[in-house]
Write a protein that holds these residues in place. Structure first.
Motif, PDB file in Angstrom:
ATOM      1  N   GLY A  24     -11.328   6.615  -5.188  1.00  0.00           N
ATOM      2  CA  GLY A  24     -12.181   5.535  -5.502  1.00  0.00           C
ATOM      3  C   GLY A  24     -12.836   5.498  -7.171  1.00  0.00           C
ATOM      4  O   GLY A  24     -12.781   6.505  -7.450  1.00  0.00           O
ATOM      5  N   SER A  25     -13.107   4.292  -7.427  1.00  0.00           N
ATOM      6  CA  SER A  25     -13.575   3.919  -8.817  1.00  0.00           C
ATOM      7  C   SER A  25     -14.844   4.269  -8.897  1.00  0.00           C
ATOM      8  O   SER A  25     -15.590   3.776  -7.767  1.00  0.00           O
ATOM      9  N   ALA A  31     -17.675  10.251 -11.666  1.00  0.00           N
ATOM     10  CA  ALA A  31     -16.992  10.922 -10.580  1.00  0.00           C
ATOM     11  C   ALA A  31     -15.615  10.124 -10.263  1.00  0.00           C
ATOM     12  O   ALA A  31     -15.276   9.162 -10.912  1.00  0.00           O
ATOM     13  N   GLY A  32     -15.145  10.277  -9.129  1.00  0.00           N
ATOM     14  CA  GLY A  32     -14.070   9.725  -8.662  1.00  0.00           C
ATOM     15  C   GLY A  32     -12.839   9.728  -9.791  1.00  0.00           C
ATOM     16  O   GLY A  32     -12.667  10.565 -10.307  1.00  0.00           O
ATOM     17  N   THR A  55     -16.383   1.223  -5.972  1.00  0.00           N
ATOM     18  CA  THR A  55     -17.859   1.434  -5.634  1.00  0.00           C
ATOM     19  C   THR A  55     -18.682   0.979  -6.708  1.00  0.00           C
ATOM     20  O   THR A  55     -18.233   0.841  -7.973  1.00  0.00           O
ATOM     21  N   GLN A  57     -22.055   1.694  -8.592  1.00  0.00           N
ATOM     22  CA  GLN A  57     -22.911   2.840  -8.999  1.00  0.00           C
ATOM     23  C   GLN A  57     -23.186   3.155 -10.317  1.00  0.00           C
ATOM     24  O   GLN A  57     -22.595   2.700 -11.078  1.00  0.00           O
ATOM     25  N   MET A  93     -12.187   9.897  -2.659  1.00  0.00           N
ATOM     26  CA  MET A  93     -12.862   9.018  -1.626  1.00  0.00           C
ATOM     27  C   MET A  93     -11.683   8.213  -1.089  1.00  0.00           C
ATOM     28  O   MET A  93     -10.902   7.740  -1.802  1.00  0.00           O
ATOM     29  N   VAL A 131     -14.011  14.057   0.670  1.00  0.00           N
ATOM     30  CA  VAL A 131     -15.143  13.423   0.438  1.00  0.00           C
ATOM     31  C   VAL A 131     -15.729  12.399   1.320  1.00  0.00           C
ATOM     32  O   VAL A 131     -15.326  11.318   1.915  1.00  0.00           O
ATOM     33  N   SER A 134     -21.888  10.988  -1.338  1.00  0.00           N
ATOM     34  CA  SER A 134     -22.098  10.965  -2.919  1.00  0.00           C
ATOM     35  C   SER A 134     -23.204  12.170  -2.921  1.00  0.00           C
ATOM     36  O   SER A 134     -23.778  12.401  -2.116  1.00  0.00           O
ATOM     37  N   LEU A 140     -19.202   7.489   1.458  1.00  0.00           N
ATOM     38  CA  LEU A 140     -18.445   7.191   0.825  1.00  0.00           C
ATOM     39  C   LEU A 140     -17.036   6.821   1.672  1.00  0.00           C
ATOM     40  O   LEU A 140     -16.022   6.705   1.264  1.00  0.00           O
ATOM     41  N   HIS A 233     -22.660  15.585 -11.504  1.00  0.00           N
ATOM     42  CA  HIS A 233     -21.974  14.395 -10.964  1.00  0.00           C
ATOM     43  C   HIS A 233     -20.297  14.475 -11.239  1.00  0.00           C
ATOM     44  O   HIS A 233     -20.137  14.876 -12.377  1.00  0.00           O
ATOM     45  N   ASP A 237     -14.793  16.872  -7.904  1.00  0.00           N
ATOM     46  CA  ASP A 237     -13.522  15.914  -8.339  1.00  0.00           C
ATOM     47  C   ASP A 237     -12.813  16.856  -9.371  1.00  0.00           C
ATOM     48  O   ASP A 237     -11.744  16.702  -9.355  1.00  0.00           O
TER      49      ASP A 237
HETATM   50  O1  PXL Z   1     -17.679  13.354  -6.050  1.00  0.00           O
HETATM   51  C1  PXL Z   1     -17.287  12.565  -5.052  1.00  0.00           C
HETATM   52  C2  PXL Z   1     -16.778  11.080  -5.348  1.00  0.00           C
HETATM   53  C3  PXL Z   1     -15.721  10.711  -5.239  1.00  0.00           C
HETATM   54  N1  PXL Z   1     -15.269   9.428  -5.579  1.00  0.00           N
HETATM   55  C4  PXL Z   1     -16.423   8.558  -5.771  1.00  0.00           C
HETATM   56  C5  PXL Z   1     -17.693   8.932  -6.045  1.00  0.00           C
HETATM   57  C6  PXL Z   1     -17.801  10.238  -5.561  1.00  0.00           C
HETATM   58  C7  PXL Z   1     -19.462  10.688  -5.675  1.00  0.00           C
HETATM   59  O2  PXL Z   1     -20.164  10.055  -6.133  1.00  0.00           O
HETATM   60  O3  PXL Z   1     -18.289   7.991  -6.254  1.00  0.00           O
HETATM   61  C8  PXL Z   1     -16.117   7.312  -6.148  1.00  0.00           C
END
Ligand code: PXL
Length: 302
Positions: A24-25, A31-32, A55, A57, A93, A131, A134, A140, A233, A237
């Motif tokens: 995931g973005s 992260a991600g 996401t 965030q 994710m 995952v 977060s 997630l 953070h 990953d």
């Molecule tokens: O760290 C795990 C993770 C993986 N992928 C996405 C995240 C997070 C943690 O916040 O936001 C998109």
């Protein structure tokens, strides 16, 4: 910190080793996918991506996410593998049970991960990071979907790399000491992956961080200096991405974990504050270690 052996950077014009992240973005860039891509590029591999979710965030938390349709996730994987080819893949994710099932189906078809426990030959190494939430505890993954990661993806996995919260959710074991770390490694291994890595970052009141790797027969301990920072953070990953790179270069699983552990420790040591919450680990330490040649950026004169 002692020096670490890095992979040679690809020659300009030469096609590098390729990897795939299914993840995931993170709009905050910590992260991600964004963390994976930094580690991939700075290790010297070409990154391909199957986006699973977008996401919303920042450093303070995740306020929402939008999953990508499962067939689009699967199509990204097929498209990349058919043309570009990959030496290893990882998951991050996965957002929903439907996406997990689509990923498991397509990975099984394309030779990503193992065919059955005990078999590996000719398949592409596959790191599965289950995952679930977060670092702030924001979900997630749909709550009912963790079971699908266990039943569909763990049996395909070359290695699984849960954090201690995920270990508790998956096995019911609270890792608090050496013995429970071993129990957790055994319980995770019984779910089908070839290797399990149980992190020990915050376990002991010592200066060391000891992660435990298990293949059903032997326990291997990987020790690095423990780095205490609120800016971690994307740490999980980054560890998984570095292990995936090493697997793509042909390292054995223990060699790849040794590389990943060194890489994430350096990235933690270089972590920086960002926004009002938790900053990211920083794989860009690599640019200081091996600085590119200085180039002039002269402004053209009229
Ligand atoms: O760290 C795990 C993770 C993986 N992928 C996405 C995240 C997070 C943690 O916040 O936001 C998109």
């Amino acid at each position: 910190m002692t020096t670490m052996k890095l992979f040679p950077l690809p020659e300009p014009g030469a096609t590098p080793v390729r990897v795939l992240t299914i993840a995931g973005s993170d709009s905050g860039g910590g992260a991600g996918i964004q963390a994976d891509l930094r580690t991939f590029a700075l290790t010297g591999v070409h990154a391909t991506v199957a986006v699973t979710a977008v996401t919303v965030q920042n450093s303070l938390g995740v306020s929402g996410f939008h999953p990508i349709p499962p067939e689009t996730v699967a199509a990204q994987i097929r498209s990349v593998v058919a043309d570009i080819g990959i030496g290893a893949a990882k998951t991050g994710m996965l957002a929903s049970r439907e996406i997990i099932e689509a990923v498991a189906d397509v990975c099984g078809d394309l030779g990503i991960g193992r065919r059955a426990p005990g078999t590996h030959s000719g398949r592409i190494p596959f790191l599965v990071d289950p995952v679930a939430a977060s670092m702030h505890g924001d979900p997630l993954l749909a709550p009912a979907a963790l079971g699908a990661i266990i039943t569909r993806l763990f049996p395909l996995a070359t290695i699984v790399t849960p954090n201690l919260d995920e270990v508790r959710l998956i096995t019911g074991i609270d890792v608090v000491d050496d013995r429970s770390q071993r129990d957790a490694a055994r319980a995770l291994h019984a779910l089908g992956p070839a290797w399990t890595l149980v992190k020990g970052g915050h376990l002991r009141e010592s200066e060391a961080s000891i992660d435990l790797l298990y293949d059903g027969a032997e326990f291997l301990e990987f020790e690095t200096q423990r780095i205490d920072t609120p800016h971690d953070h994307g740490g999980g990953d980054t560890l998984g991405a570095a292990i995936t790179c090493a697997l793509a270069y042909g390292s054995t699983v223990p060699e790849a974990v040794a590389y990943g552990k060194q890489w994430v420790t350096r990235s933690l040591a270089a972590a920086y504050p960002l926004g009002g919450g938790h900053g990211p680990v920083n794989a860009m330490w690599r640019l200081r270690e091996n600085p590119p040649e200085a180039v002039e950026h002269a402004v053209p004169q009229p």
